[in-house]
Design a protein around this motif. Sequence first.
Motif, mmCIF file in Angstrom:
data_model
loop_
_atom_site.group_PDB
_atom_site.id
_atom_site.type_symbol
_atom_site.label_atom_id
_atom_site.label_comp_id
_atom_site.label_asym_id
_atom_site.label_seq_id
_atom_site.Cartn_x
_atom_site.Cartn_y
_atom_site.Cartn_z
ATOM 1 N N HIS A 299 0.836 -1.199 0.000
ATOM 2 C CA HIS A 299 0.000 0.000 0.000
ATOM 3 C C HIS A 299 0.873 1.252 0.000
ATOM 4 O O HIS A 299 0.567 2.247 -0.664
ATOM 5 C CB HIS A 299 -0.927 -0.014 1.226
ATOM 6 N N THR A 300 1.980 1.209 0.733
ATOM 7 C CA THR A 300 2.907 2.345 0.782
ATOM 8 C C THR A 300 3.516 2.602 -0.599
ATOM 9 O O THR A 300 3.649 3.745 -1.039
ATOM 10 C CB THR A 300 4.018 2.088 1.812
ATOM 11 N N LEU A 301 3.894 1.519 -1.291
ATOM 12 C CA LEU A 301 4.450 1.668 -2.637
ATOM 13 C C LEU A 301 3.437 2.293 -3.580
ATOM 14 O O LEU A 301 3.784 3.120 -4.430
ATOM 15 C CB LEU A 301 4.898 0.302 -3.178
ATOM 16 N N LYS A 302 2.166 1.896 -3.443
ATOM 17 C CA LYS A 302 1.123 2.462 -4.292
ATOM 18 C C LYS A 302 0.989 3.955 -4.050
ATOM 19 O O LYS A 302 0.911 4.748 -4.995
ATOM 20 C CB LYS A 302 -0.206 1.759 -4.012
ATOM 21 N N ASP A 303 1.007 4.353 -2.771
ATOM 22 C CA ASP A 303 0.890 5.773 -2.445
ATOM 23 C C ASP A 303 2.074 6.558 -2.991
ATOM 24 O O ASP A 303 1.919 7.662 -3.531
ATOM 25 C CB ASP A 303 0.797 5.961 -0.926
ATOM 26 N N ARG A 304 3.276 5.980 -2.876
ATOM 27 C CA ARG A 304 4.478 6.662 -3.367
ATOM 28 C C ARG A 304 4.437 6.809 -4.887
ATOM 29 O O ARG A 304 4.840 7.843 -5.424
ATOM 30 C CB ARG A 304 5.729 5.890 -2.940
ATOM 31 N N CYS A 305 3.948 5.773 -5.549
ATOM 32 C CA CYS A 305 3.867 5.818 -7.015
ATOM 33 C C CYS A 305 2.900 6.907 -7.465
ATOM 34 O O CYS A 305 3.218 7.715 -8.358
ATOM 35 C CB CYS A 305 3.442 4.457 -7.543
ATOM 36 N N LEU A 306 1.712 6.940 -6.850
ATOM 37 C CA LEU A 306 0.722 7.949 -7.219
ATOM 38 C C LEU A 306 1.223 9.356 -6.885
ATOM 39 O O LEU A 306 0.972 10.315 -7.622
ATOM 40 C CB LEU A 306 -0.597 7.677 -6.492
#
Length: 442
Positions: A299-306
């Motif tokens: 979930h953290t990676l998704k937030d960082r990507c967005l």
Amino acid sequence: MNAREPVKHNPNQPRTMAITGGKGGVGKTSVALNLALTLARQDNRVLLLDGDTDLANVSIMVGLYPRKTLANVMAGECRLEDIILETDYGLHIVPGASGVQECMDMGPTESLRILRALYNLENRYDYVITDTAAGLQAAGLHMIAATELACMVVTPDPASLTDAFSLIKVLRRRGYNRIPSILVNMAQGASQARSVFQRLDAAAQRHLGISLHYMGGIWRDETLRQSVLNQKPVALLPVSDPSCRQFHTLADMLDVRLSQLPRRKAGIAAYWHKVSKRGSESPLKTVTKPEPETESEAHTLKDRCLQAVGEIESVFNAGPIDPMLRYEAFTRLFALLGSTLDSDAVEIVQTGLGSFQWESLSPERKNHLAIHLRELADQISPLEHKAEPAEPPQSLLREPFYDRISFGEQDRLVRVLKEQPADISLDQLLRSLSGNDQGGSR
């Protein structure tokens, strides 16, 4: 023969330059050698690194045939000082310098030994000139990046300009931010040399967003060509000789250009040490990079990507962006996308292309883009049997001539033209002359 070791030590870094080119056959090695000899003739301490091939072409052009090259130093068979050749005016030559890239494949201790020896050597000179390998090989690109100034040799041959442009484009893509100097070799005169440079410079300005530096031209003459065959460089001729004098002019142009550039804090050996160290560390970073193991980390990676995408969007919407910055950003993004070419990546590419507003393009840019897309399609899935282009109509291939069979003799045509009413159409006139007039009109 082996050179005597210079006794004077230059407290400053030497001025370093790479003589390079996009393709072979442009006279790059001849330019490097004659320029180095000219600088040495002017009481400078000059070191010429023969990085073109392992065949030591530079030394052969002055009639020297080295018994050992840098490869022998790397094998531990001799010291770096043992392979240095000395020629006229005290010019020193290191044969087989292209092997310095192999330091990246050696152990840290051995590579450090060689690079330290190169560091101690280069600091004894006022100028260090590298004759690089032509083309886009990694060794040649690194040799250019290791020096203060890249002097690209081109000729009036269009293929030479195309290859030089490709080299500049690859250098820019890999982060090379210095402005290359262009030397036009084998020119018929100053006017042609300047015209050749302007064509290359215009392409660089239009497609890369940079203006190149004009170093000058070397004229085509029989003396220069014969000097290569005789192994007697024109720089050894009297200064009053036109072939020799133009390299003194080039040396002056070089000093003017170097005076405009700040001295680099590190030399060639330091650059190669940095590359060697970076090359040895990067595989470890790749191997030890952790993968997300929990749902929270994913979930953290998704937030960082967005968040990263949002930042890119805000930057590009803020105002005009430098073309090279935009090129670099999207090239890296496409490289990241292409690292895993699965069905999802293909779908992303298709969706991205479909989102472009093609109708806003000018006809010229539409055509330019269509050509590149067709070339890309051919690379992805080449057709085994391409349809042969239709032959143009025979009438387009024939020279214009008067058809006596259809229109009779020319004096008859002139007479008929005078007799025709003023309001007759051209179609009717031609049909009547050829006998095909059936009395109708269109």
